[in-house]
Design a protein around this motif. Structure first.
Motif, PDB file in Angstrom:
ATOM      1  N   LEU A   1       1.309  -5.081 -12.374  1.00  0.00           N
ATOM      2  CA  LEU A   1       0.693  -3.766 -12.609  1.00  0.00           C
ATOM      3  C   LEU A   1      -0.468  -3.872 -13.590  1.00  0.00           C
ATOM      4  O   LEU A   1      -1.516  -3.268 -13.388  1.00  0.00           O
ATOM      5  CB  LEU A   1       1.730  -2.773 -13.112  1.00  0.00           C
ATOM      6  N   GLU A   2      -0.281  -4.654 -14.662  1.00  0.00           N
ATOM      7  CA  GLU A   2      -1.341  -4.837 -15.657  1.00  0.00           C
ATOM      8  C   GLU A   2      -2.578  -5.471 -15.023  1.00  0.00           C
ATOM      9  O   GLU A   2      -3.703  -5.157 -15.402  1.00  0.00           O
ATOM     10  CB  GLU A   2      -0.857  -5.724 -16.806  1.00  0.00           C
ATOM     11  N   LYS A   3      -2.356  -6.357 -14.071  1.00  0.00           N
ATOM     12  CA  LYS A   3      -3.463  -7.060 -13.410  1.00  0.00           C
ATOM     13  C   LYS A   3      -4.110  -6.206 -12.316  1.00  0.00           C
ATOM     14  O   LYS A   3      -5.042  -6.630 -11.662  1.00  0.00           O
ATOM     15  CB  LYS A   3      -2.972  -8.368 -12.792  1.00  0.00           C
ATOM     16  N   GLY A   4      -3.565  -5.011 -12.090  1.00  0.00           N
ATOM     17  CA  GLY A   4      -4.126  -4.121 -11.078  1.00  0.00           C
ATOM     18  C   GLY A   4      -3.723  -4.476  -9.656  1.00  0.00           C
ATOM     19  O   GLY A   4      -4.367  -4.043  -8.699  1.00  0.00           O
ATOM     20  N   LEU A   5      -2.660  -5.244  -9.508  1.00  0.00           N
ATOM     21  CA  LEU A   5      -2.188  -5.594  -8.165  1.00  0.00           C
ATOM     22  C   LEU A   5      -1.478  -4.397  -7.540  1.00  0.00           C
ATOM     23  O   LEU A   5      -0.849  -3.606  -8.234  1.00  0.00           O
ATOM     24  CB  LEU A   5      -1.249  -6.788  -8.215  1.00  0.00           C
ATOM     25  N   GLN A   6      -1.568  -4.276  -6.236  1.00  0.00           N
ATOM     26  CA  GLN A   6      -0.934  -3.176  -5.522  1.00  0.00           C
ATOM     27  C   GLN A   6       0.508  -3.498  -5.153  1.00  0.00           C
ATOM     28  O   GLN A   6       1.238  -2.640  -4.691  1.00  0.00           O
ATOM     29  CB  GLN A   6      -1.735  -2.844  -4.277  1.00  0.00           C
ATOM     30  N   GLY A   7       0.906  -4.729  -5.367  1.00  0.00           N
ATOM     31  CA  GLY A   7       2.247  -5.182  -5.068  1.00  0.00           C
ATOM     32  C   GLY A   7       2.320  -6.675  -5.306  1.00  0.00           C
ATOM     33  O   GLY A   7       1.442  -7.245  -5.964  1.00  0.00           O
TER      34      GLY A   7
ATOM     35  N   LEU B   1       0.527   6.012  -2.791  1.00  0.00           N
ATOM     36  CA  LEU B   1       0.226   7.432  -2.848  1.00  0.00           C
ATOM     37  C   LEU B   1      -1.242   7.708  -3.186  1.00  0.00           C
ATOM     38  O   LEU B   1      -1.594   8.798  -3.589  1.00  0.00           O
ATOM     39  CB  LEU B   1       1.143   8.110  -3.881  1.00  0.00           C
ATOM     40  N   TYR B   2      -2.095   6.733  -3.074  1.00  0.00           N
ATOM     41  CA  TYR B   2      -3.534   6.844  -3.313  1.00  0.00           C
ATOM     42  C   TYR B   2      -3.858   7.394  -4.706  1.00  0.00           C
ATOM     43  O   TYR B   2      -4.651   8.295  -4.853  1.00  0.00           O
ATOM     44  CB  TYR B   2      -4.199   7.738  -2.257  1.00  0.00           C
ATOM     45  N   THR B   3      -3.232   6.830  -5.695  1.00  0.00           N
ATOM     46  CA  THR B   3      -3.586   7.237  -7.050  1.00  0.00           C
ATOM     47  C   THR B   3      -4.801   6.439  -7.496  1.00  0.00           C
ATOM     48  O   THR B   3      -5.150   5.425  -6.914  1.00  0.00           O
ATOM     49  CB  THR B   3      -2.418   6.973  -8.052  1.00  0.00           C
ATOM     50  N   SER B   4      -5.442   6.888  -8.538  1.00  0.00           N
ATOM     51  CA  SER B   4      -6.657   6.223  -8.991  1.00  0.00           C
ATOM     52  C   SER B   4      -6.371   4.840  -9.568  1.00  0.00           C
ATOM     53  O   SER B   4      -7.261   4.018  -9.677  1.00  0.00           O
ATOM     54  CB  SER B   4      -7.360   7.089 -10.028  1.00  0.00           C
ATOM     55  N   ARG B   5      -5.151   4.552  -9.964  1.00  0.00           N
ATOM     56  CA  ARG B   5      -4.836   3.266 -10.579  1.00  0.00           C
ATOM     57  C   ARG B   5      -4.939   2.103  -9.589  1.00  0.00           C
ATOM     58  O   ARG B   5      -5.248   0.987  -9.965  1.00  0.00           O
ATOM     59  CB  ARG B   5      -3.417   3.271 -11.145  1.00  0.00           C
ATOM     60  N   CYS B   6      -4.634   2.335  -8.327  1.00  0.00           N
ATOM     61  CA  CYS B   6      -4.574   1.232  -7.375  1.00  0.00           C
ATOM     62  C   CYS B   6      -5.644   1.276  -6.305  1.00  0.00           C
ATOM     63  O   CYS B   6      -5.798   0.338  -5.563  1.00  0.00           O
ATOM     64  CB  CYS B   6      -3.206   1.219  -6.704  1.00  0.00           C
TER      65      CYS B   6
ATOM     66  N   ASN C   1      12.851  -6.595  -5.720  1.00  0.00           N
ATOM     67  CA  ASN C   1      12.553  -6.471  -7.147  1.00  0.00           C
ATOM     68  C   ASN C   1      12.242  -7.811  -7.802  1.00  0.00           C
ATOM     69  O   ASN C   1      12.051  -7.879  -9.004  1.00  0.00           O
ATOM     70  CB  ASN C   1      13.726  -5.807  -7.878  1.00  0.00           C
ATOM     71  N   SER C   2      12.206  -8.851  -7.005  1.00  0.00           N
ATOM     72  CA  SER C   2      12.018 -10.195  -7.535  1.00  0.00           C
ATOM     73  C   SER C   2      10.781 -10.849  -6.910  1.00  0.00           C
ATOM     74  O   SER C   2      10.840 -11.343  -5.794  1.00  0.00           O
ATOM     75  CB  SER C   2      13.277 -11.013  -7.233  1.00  0.00           C
ATOM     76  N   PRO C   3       9.647 -10.872  -7.613  1.00  0.00           N
ATOM     77  CA  PRO C   3       8.437 -11.494  -7.069  1.00  0.00           C
ATOM     78  C   PRO C   3       8.640 -12.983  -6.788  1.00  0.00           C
ATOM     79  O   PRO C   3       9.389 -13.664  -7.492  1.00  0.00           O
ATOM     80  CB  PRO C   3       7.408 -11.304  -8.186  1.00  0.00           C
TER      81      PRO C   3
ATOM     82  N   GLU D   1       3.805 -15.209   8.410  1.00  0.00           N
ATOM     83  CA  GLU D   1       4.501 -13.972   8.063  1.00  0.00           C
ATOM     84  C   GLU D   1       4.423 -13.773   6.558  1.00  0.00           C
ATOM     85  O   GLU D   1       4.445 -14.725   5.788  1.00  0.00           O
ATOM     86  CB  GLU D   1       5.966 -14.083   8.496  1.00  0.00           C
ATOM     87  N   CYS D   2       4.333 -12.525   6.158  1.00  0.00           N
ATOM     88  CA  CYS D   2       4.297 -12.200   4.738  1.00  0.00           C
ATOM     89  C   CYS D   2       4.971 -10.844   4.542  1.00  0.00           C
ATOM     90  O   CYS D   2       4.764  -9.931   5.323  1.00  0.00           O
ATOM     91  CB  CYS D   2       2.854 -12.141   4.255  1.00  0.00           C
ATOM     92  N   ARG D   3       5.771 -10.757   3.513  1.00  0.00           N
ATOM     93  CA  ARG D   3       6.380  -9.477   3.145  1.00  0.00           C
ATOM     94  C   ARG D   3       5.922  -9.166   1.722  1.00  0.00           C
ATOM     95  O   ARG D   3       5.968 -10.021   0.848  1.00  0.00           O
ATOM     96  CB  ARG D   3       7.898  -9.579   3.192  1.00  0.00           C
ATOM     97  N   ILE D   4       5.483  -7.955   1.520  1.00  0.00           N
ATOM     98  CA  ILE D   4       4.977  -7.552   0.209  1.00  0.00           C
ATOM     99  C   ILE D   4       5.748  -6.335  -0.278  1.00  0.00           C
ATOM    100  O   ILE D   4       5.983  -5.397   0.476  1.00  0.00           O
ATOM    101  CB  ILE D   4       3.469  -7.232   0.285  1.00  0.00           C
ATOM    102  N   ALA D   5       6.142  -6.374  -1.549  1.00  0.00           N
ATOM    103  CA  ALA D   5       6.753  -5.209  -2.190  1.00  0.00           C
ATOM    104  C   ALA D   5       5.614  -4.423  -2.828  1.00  0.00           C
ATOM    105  O   ALA D   5       4.942  -4.906  -3.736  1.00  0.00           O
ATOM    106  CB  ALA D   5       7.763  -5.655  -3.251  1.00  0.00           C
ATOM    107  N   TRP D   6       5.348  -3.236  -2.302  1.00  0.00           N
ATOM    108  CA  TRP D   6       4.260  -2.406  -2.783  1.00  0.00           C
ATOM    109  C   TRP D   6       4.741  -1.521  -3.915  1.00  0.00           C
ATOM    110  O   TRP D   6       5.875  -1.038  -3.907  1.00  0.00           O
ATOM    111  CB  TRP D   6       3.715  -1.521  -1.656  1.00  0.00           C
ATOM    112  N   PHE D   7       3.880  -1.287  -4.879  1.00  0.00           N
ATOM    113  CA  PHE D   7       4.199  -0.335  -5.929  1.00  0.00           C
ATOM    114  C   PHE D   7       4.018   1.066  -5.357  1.00  0.00           C
ATOM    115  O   PHE D   7       3.011   1.346  -4.696  1.00  0.00           O
ATOM    116  CB  PHE D   7       3.285  -0.528  -7.143  1.00  0.00           C
ATOM    117  N   ASN D   8       4.970   1.942  -5.587  1.00  0.00           N
ATOM    118  CA  ASN D   8       4.925   3.299  -5.021  1.00  0.00           C
ATOM    119  C   ASN D   8       3.646   4.045  -5.374  1.00  0.00           C
ATOM    120  O   ASN D   8       3.070   4.727  -4.536  1.00  0.00           O
ATOM    121  CB  ASN D   8       6.136   4.121  -5.473  1.00  0.00           C
ATOM    122  N   ASN D   9       3.192   3.917  -6.606  1.00  0.00           N
ATOM    123  CA  ASN D   9       1.989   4.660  -6.990  1.00  0.00           C
ATOM    124  C   ASN D   9       0.766   4.170  -6.203  1.00  0.00           C
ATOM    125  O   ASN D   9      -0.196   4.897  -6.032  1.00  0.00           O
ATOM    126  CB  ASN D   9       1.729   4.583  -8.494  1.00  0.00           C
ATOM    127  N   CYS D  10       0.787   2.950  -5.696  1.00  0.00           N
ATOM    128  CA  CYS D  10      -0.334   2.436  -4.892  1.00  0.00           C
ATOM    129  C   CYS D  10      -0.296   3.009  -3.480  1.00  0.00           C
ATOM    130  O   CYS D  10      -1.323   3.109  -2.824  1.00  0.00           O
ATOM    131  CB  CYS D  10      -0.281   0.918  -4.833  1.00  0.00           C
TER     132      CYS D  10
END
Length: 186
Positions: free
Chosen positions: A116-122, A180-185, A145-147, A169-178
């Motif tokens: 999150l600090e690095k601005g990653l979306q997941g 929802l189109y918030t300005s952070r992500c 919950n485990s990167p 194949e790739c599976r990504i855990a997305w941050f919920n706020n990303c």
């Protein structure tokens, strides 16, 4: 008339085959581009998650670079190594050291916070790839919950993964706020 009808059917059939072939070709090109973009995104996410810990390790253990250079030089005395070979060896050894450091000193929640600090979306939780030599590899985390970089096996294949350039194949855990189109992500 019968002869013209046959010619008409042949031209329609040929046109349909050509159109279908073109669609398949476009789809293959699109899928390759999509997989390449996914690969690039995964490599970048993983790099951002690991880079600070790699820097911390090198700061805490400055002689590690000297030891890696000694290893490369000794291997180079036995077999001819290209610059690319030496780079791979260095990355694999460093990745192994970072793996030990991260699996012992970093909690999954800390790595999530870092993302999150690095601005990653997941962050990736599963990766599968095909190698250039018909080999394949992959790893997955224990849960969403485990990167991946928190797991030792990730570091074993990460250096190989970076060189292959494609992903199966790739599976990504997305941050919920990303999502929802918030300005952070966005």
């Amino acid at each position: 008339m019968d002869d013209q009808g046959t010619r008409y059917r042949k031209s329609v059939s040929i046109g349909a085959v050509s159109y279908t072939h073109l669609d398949v070709y476009k789809r293959q090109v699109y899928e390759r581009a999509l997989k390449k973009n996914l690969f690039t995104s995964c490599v970048e996410m993983n790099r951002k998650l690991v880079e600070d810990y790699e820097d911390q390790l090198l700061e805490k253990m400055p002689p590690i670079k000297k030891h890696i250079n000694n290893i490369k030089n000794n291997i180079g005395k036995v077999v001819h190594l290209t610059t690319n070979d030496k780079e791979k060896i260095e990355k694999k050894i460093l990745s192994t050291c970072v793996s030990e450091y991260m699996t012992k000193a970093v909690k999954p929640s800390e790595l999530q916070k870092k993302a999150l600090e690095k601005g990653l979306q997941g962050y990736p939780t599963k990766i599968k790839f095909d190698g250039l030599d018909s080999s394949s590899g992959g790893t997955r985390s224990s849960n969403r919950n485990s990167p991946l970089p928190i797991h030792e096996i990730f570091h074993s294949i990460n250096t190989s993964f970076v060189y292959f350039g494609t992903i199966k194949e790739c599976r990504i855990a997305w941050f919920n706020n990303c999502l929802l189109y918030t300005s952070r992500c966005v």
